[in-house]
Write a protein that holds these residues in place. Structure first.
Motif, PDB file in Angstrom:
ATOM      1  N   UNK A 424       0.796  -1.230   0.000  1.00 58.55           N
ATOM      2  CA  UNK A 424       0.000   0.000   0.000  1.00 58.55           C
ATOM      3  C   UNK A 424       0.828   1.279   0.000  1.00 58.55           C
ATOM      4  N   UNK A 425       2.118   1.185   0.221  1.00 59.07           N
ATOM      5  CA  UNK A 425       2.957   2.384   0.291  1.00 59.07           C
ATOM      6  C   UNK A 425       4.404   2.001   0.025  1.00 59.07           C
ATOM      7  N   UNK A 426       5.232   3.043  -0.205  1.00 64.75           N
ATOM      8  CA  UNK A 426       6.654   2.811  -0.391  1.00 64.75           C
ATOM      9  C   UNK A 426       7.009   2.342  -1.785  1.00 64.75           C
ATOM     10  N   UNK A 427       8.284   2.034  -1.974  1.00 65.18           N
ATOM     11  CA  UNK A 427       8.796   1.685  -3.295  1.00 65.18           C
ATOM     12  C   UNK A 427       9.282   0.241  -3.369  1.00 65.18           C
ATOM     13  N   UNK A 428       8.747  -0.613  -2.521  1.00 63.44           N
ATOM     14  CA  UNK A 428       9.070  -2.034  -2.620  1.00 63.44           C
ATOM     15  C   UNK A 428       7.908  -2.867  -2.086  1.00 63.44           C
TER      16      UNK A 428
END
Length: 497
Positions: A424-428
């Motif tokens: 749902x969030x972040x880059x991984x």
């Protein structure tokens, strides 16, 4: 949608169209999903060239205010997906100096009374050394970002203007906490984007989180017992260990650090990433946040260190306020950085100190000089204050959302054998094998196919021999690399093409 074009104004025609539509979206007059006029019809209505409207729509599209649907036209995006900052945030020139003299008087007196890294990538993880590494066709690094979206022309323009009109003051030694104008801008940014209120006097600017943690050790003192999650940001763990801090790992559940275990751990500080825990991707709910603050309130010298890592990139639901926004008793030490959101080379981080620790800083540490050049501070101040940062973030959030959704789509073929989390969030994302292979074998088989993935154990304070989880980053990859990389992983792990 009605408005008039000002032909005798200073702003260009496309800017007037862009600003008007953006204002209508931000104020709620244009609703999510509402269809905009075609570029041809709006150009005819305004009596301007169609290319002028195309340019305005293109800017709105790149910043994420609108979206283009094939064969249907342009539609308004959900406003809750956008970062909305206050207008005119920068404090500079004579007005900045006047505000500094008025609002910063007490801080200046206190400061004068007490006076006669490896590069920060903006992403937690193990140190990335310069030694030779094997080459990979696809590297799912959770630490990389997409630099193709960086506004190089804007950054160059701001730098040129600042150096062209600079006076001797810009090259004089600045304040130890960072230039007051930038600190005012950061305070407004925190209020607008993170829901947190603080005074510029509470903010300390530094070159990367490493410096701020080193400074924090001088403020908190040596031999502090501190709680950390497991897994966690391993670089912070190593820095705390270098202070001779005693680290107590506290159990996590699906909501993050177990606050009910802190009393038994007998710690003085707790280091957490509530808005997006690295590497698990957990977003700490309000109930758990209140438990943490209640624990901190239970002791006179207890604090929660909030590392607001990766909070800018959220793809589902509304933005999550910072833990600092809920702090009413001065128990949260907030640390933020611009490295991940703008570029790793920016090397500007900041820390917000509670009043009790601010007094210790002024007494014991105010003689330390700021580690960020005043030129870089001025550039960043204008970049944020003039709205460029807001536009850049909205553009990057849309770019990363496309990559995020593409990676999830490609991973559908592996769903039976793997569980996906942290999406749902972040880059991984995190990929956990449902059975069979462990982390080591997953990493080895991927490498044999020319794909690099990252084991969860790299972020472990304590070893987890039964780990079956790997991290797949997508920030620095193109669409083609994502598709090819997942296809190679499917072959390596399942034998299917």
């Amino acid at each position: 949608m009605t408005f008039r074009i000002q032909t005798d104004g200073d702003s260009r025609l496309y800017e007037q169209i862009y600003r008007h539509i953006r204002g209508e979206i931000r104020s709620g007059k244009l609703l999510s999903g509402e269809r905009l006029p075609s570029t041809r019809s709006l150009a005819e209505y305004l009596q301007v060239a169609r290319s002028t409207v195309d340019y305005a729509y293109g800017q709105l599209l790149s910043e994420g205010y609108i979206e283009s649907r094939p064969c249907r036209g342009y539609f308004v995006c959900p406003v809750e997906d956008l970062l909305l900052l206050d207008e005119g945030m920068a404090v500079s020139g004579a007005s900045g100096k006047a505000e500094q003299g008025k609002a910063g008087g007490e801080a200046g007196k206190a400061e004068s009374a007490g006076m006669e890294e490896n590069p920060d990538s903006g992403a937690p993880g193990r140190d990335r050394t310069e030694r030779a590494r094997p080459s990979y066709e696809v590297d799912f690094s959770p630490y990389d970002i997409d630099m193709t979206g960086f506004p190089f022309s804007v950054w160059k323009k701001i730098t040129k203007n600042i150096l062209t009109f600079a006076d001797s003051d810009l090259f004089a030694k600045g304040e130890g906490q960072g230039d007051y104008g930038l600190r005012c801008t950061i305070a407004r940014y925190l209020h607008s984007s993170r829901g947190a209120d603080c005074r510029p006097e509470q903010i300390i600017v530094g070159a990367g989180n490493d410096y701020l943690l080193l400074l924090l050790e001088k403020i908190l003192g040596r031999h502090v017992r501190i709680a950390m999650e497991n897994p966690t940001y391993i670089r912070s763990y190593r820095i705390f260990r270098s202070f001779a801090y005693e680290i107590a790992t506290v159990d996590m559940d699906e909501w993050g650090m177990r606050a009910d275990r802190l009393e038994d751990a007998d710690v003085r500080a707790a280091y957490v990433m509530p808005s997006h825990q690295f590497p698990t991707g957990i977003v700490m709910p309000i109930g758990r946040r209140m438990e943490l603050l209640k624990w901190a309130d239970g002791g006179e010298d207890r604090y929660v260190i909030e590392d607001d890592y990766d909070s800018e990139f959220r793809f589902r639901g509304k933005p999550i306020p910072a833990l600092l926004a809920s702090d009413r008793h001065g128990k949260v030490i907030y640390i933020g950085t611009f490295s991940k959101a703008i570029a790793p080379a920016i090397r500007v981080s900041f820390m917000v100190l509670p009043d009790a620790l601010l007094e210790r800083y002024r007494k014991d540490c105010s003689f330390y000089s700021c580690t960020v050049s005043r030129i870089d501070q001025s550039i960043l101040n204008e970049f944020i204050g003039e709205g460029y940062f807001e536009r850049h973030l909205n553009k990057m959030r849309k770019l990363y959302r496309v990559k995020h959704d593409l990676l999830l789509e490609c991973l559908a073929r592996l769903r039976t054998a793997f569980r996906v989390s942290g999406e749902n969030a972040g880059l991984h994302l995190l990929l956990t094998a449902r059975g069979g292979m462990g982390e080591g074998e997953l990493v080895r088989r991927a490498a044999e196919r020319g794909v690099r993935v990252y084991g969860l154990s790299e972020s472990m304070v304590e070893e987890a021999p039964d780990s079956r989880t790997v991290l797949l980053g997508f920030g620095g990859l193109g669409d083609k690399e994502i598709r090819e990389g997942v296809a190679l992983l499917a072959e390596a792990w399942t034998g299917k093409t």
